[in-house]
Design a protein around this motif. Structure first.
Motif, PDB file in Angstrom:
ATOM      1  N   GLY A  40     -33.533  62.062  45.552  1.00 34.85           N
ATOM      2  CA  GLY A  40     -31.957  60.652  46.033  1.00 34.85           C
ATOM      3  C   GLY A  40     -31.003  61.261  47.609  1.00 34.85           C
ATOM      4  N   GLN A  41     -32.085  61.651  48.311  1.00 37.71           N
ATOM      5  CA  GLN A  41     -31.762  62.702  49.697  1.00 37.71           C
ATOM      6  C   GLN A  41     -32.883  62.047  50.897  1.00 37.71           C
ATOM      7  N   GLY A  42     -32.287  61.809  52.126  1.00 39.65           N
ATOM      8  CA  GLY A  42     -33.024  61.261  53.061  1.00 39.65           C
ATOM      9  C   GLY A  42     -33.955  61.762  53.502  1.00 39.65           C
ATOM     10  N   LEU A  43     -35.136  63.036  54.049  1.00 42.54           N
ATOM     11  CA  LEU A  43     -36.017  63.736  54.702  1.00 42.54           C
ATOM     12  C   LEU A  43     -35.285  64.576  55.447  1.00 42.54           C
ATOM     13  N   GLU A 103     -45.525  57.851  67.518  1.00 44.74           N
ATOM     14  CA  GLU A 103     -45.241  58.451  66.540  1.00 44.74           C
ATOM     15  C   GLU A 103     -45.670  59.425  65.615  1.00 44.74           C
ATOM     16  N   GLN A 104     -44.818  59.879  64.493  1.00 42.43           N
ATOM     17  CA  GLN A 104     -44.969  60.985  63.252  1.00 42.43           C
ATOM     18  C   GLN A 104     -46.210  60.302  62.608  1.00 42.43           C
ATOM     19  N   PHE A 106     -47.768  60.872  58.677  1.00 44.81           N
ATOM     20  CA  PHE A 106     -47.108  61.765  57.831  1.00 44.81           C
ATOM     21  C   PHE A 106     -47.945  62.003  56.900  1.00 44.81           C
ATOM     22  N   GLY A 107     -47.692  63.192  55.893  1.00 41.53           N
ATOM     23  CA  GLY A 107     -48.626  63.095  55.128  1.00 41.53           C
ATOM     24  C   GLY A 107     -48.352  62.329  53.576  1.00 41.53           C
TER      25      GLY A 107
ATOM     26  N   TYR B  36     -38.656  53.682  59.469  1.00 34.31           N
ATOM     27  CA  TYR B  36     -40.082  54.029  58.531  1.00 34.31           C
ATOM     28  C   TYR B  36     -40.022  52.939  57.227  1.00 34.31           C
ATOM     29  N   LEU B  44     -45.478  58.076  54.136  1.00 34.88           N
ATOM     30  CA  LEU B  44     -44.509  57.568  55.406  1.00 34.88           C
ATOM     31  C   LEU B  44     -44.953  56.687  56.008  1.00 34.88           C
ATOM     32  N   GLN B  45     -44.640  55.364  57.147  1.00 37.86           N
ATOM     33  CA  GLN B  45     -45.523  54.869  58.350  1.00 37.86           C
ATOM     34  C   GLN B  45     -44.512  53.875  59.069  1.00 37.86           C
ATOM     35  N   GLU B  88     -39.590  51.968  49.748  1.00 34.88           N
ATOM     36  CA  GLU B  88     -38.582  52.055  50.530  1.00 34.88           C
ATOM     37  C   GLU B  88     -38.417  52.026  51.579  1.00 34.88           C
ATOM     38  N   PHE B  90     -36.540  54.008  55.457  1.00 35.75           N
ATOM     39  CA  PHE B  90     -35.786  54.989  55.746  1.00 35.75           C
ATOM     40  C   PHE B  90     -35.552  54.256  57.624  1.00 35.75           C
ATOM     41  N   SER B 105     -31.038  58.620  53.471  1.00 36.27           N
ATOM     42  CA  SER B 105     -31.482  58.429  52.418  1.00 36.27           C
ATOM     43  C   SER B 105     -31.930  57.680  51.533  1.00 36.27           C
TER      44      SER B 105
END
Lengths: 115, 113
Positions: A40-43, A103-104, A106-107, B36, B44-45, B88, B90, B105
């Motif tokens: 329920g949280q962000g990164l 750009e990042q 993500f894995g 994202y 995530l992209q 989702e 972000f 979140s």
């Protein structure tokens, strides 16, 4: 490989045990980030590596958390004496260089469950 | 410290409906802003980003976002959603420390066919 890979994909451990999470960034990417996503949280930013420079550890929540990046490539996040509140998805991302203009990528993340 | 708020946690829409997801941040200086997306079972992209210039930025798949500095907002919009937009979303920001990205979140969007 074509993208960022992380292992294991799932890890279940008992409270008090140590765990190691691995991240393989995209080849040639000099910047590497670790994040934590609790339910329920962000990164939540944990740590950032850029080449051979000293990492930015300002996001690590406690001294039980540490990370290293060997040879400017693979990174390992270690959590010692795990606690139940450490349960989360741990995400790794890499980018070509630290500029926010890049750009990042993500894995898939490692889902850690501490019983 | 910077923070990002996404007030809509779960949004359900029918196909062809218009979408607007809210994002507000707290930081008074120059910011870089990002959206994202994480589709089911995928990583995530990046959807779109804003650094400077035209405050209306366009991203992939018909998404756009508008930076309103006076409101500290960077809302995501799409005129007509599709079932494939179920994901989702972000919002993220970085500012004084370009090494650190602050994420909201997330908002889960469910588009009904």
């Amino acid at each position: 490989g074509a993208g960022v890979s992380q292992s294991p994909s799932n890890k279940v451990t008992e409270k008090g045990k140590d765990v190691e999470l691995r991240c393989d960034p995209i080849s040639g990417h000099t910047a590497l980030y670790w994040y934590r996503q609790s339910l329920g949280q962000g990164l939540e930013f944990l740590i950032y590596f850029q080449g051979n420079s000293a990492p930015d550890k300002s996001g690590l929540p406690s001294d039980r958390f540490s990370a290293e990046r060997t040879g400017g490539s693979v990174s390992t996040l270690t959590i010692q004496r795990t606690q139940q509140e450490d349960s989360a998805v741990y995400l790794c991302a890499s980018s070509l260089d630290p500029s926010p203009y890049n750009e990042q990528f993500f894995g898939p993340g490692t889902r850690l469950t501490v019983l | 410290a910077q923070s990002v708020s996404q007030h809509n946690h779960h949004v359900i829409l029918s196909e062809a409906a218009s979408l607007e997801l809210g994002c507000n941040y707290s930081y008074g200086g120059t910011v870089n802003l990002f959206w994202y997306v994480q589709y089911p079972g995928q990583h995530l992209q990046l959807l779109l980003k804003y650094f400077s210039g035209d405050p209306l930025v366009k991203g992939i798949k018909g998404f756009e976002a508008e930076f309103i500095k006076s409101k500290f907002s960077f809302n995501l919009r799409k005129p007509s959603v599709q079932w494939s937009d179920t994901a989702e979303y972000f919002c993220a920001v970085n500012g004084d420390n370009f090494n650190k990205f602050y994420f909201g979140s997330g908002t889960k969007l469910n588009v009904k066919p």
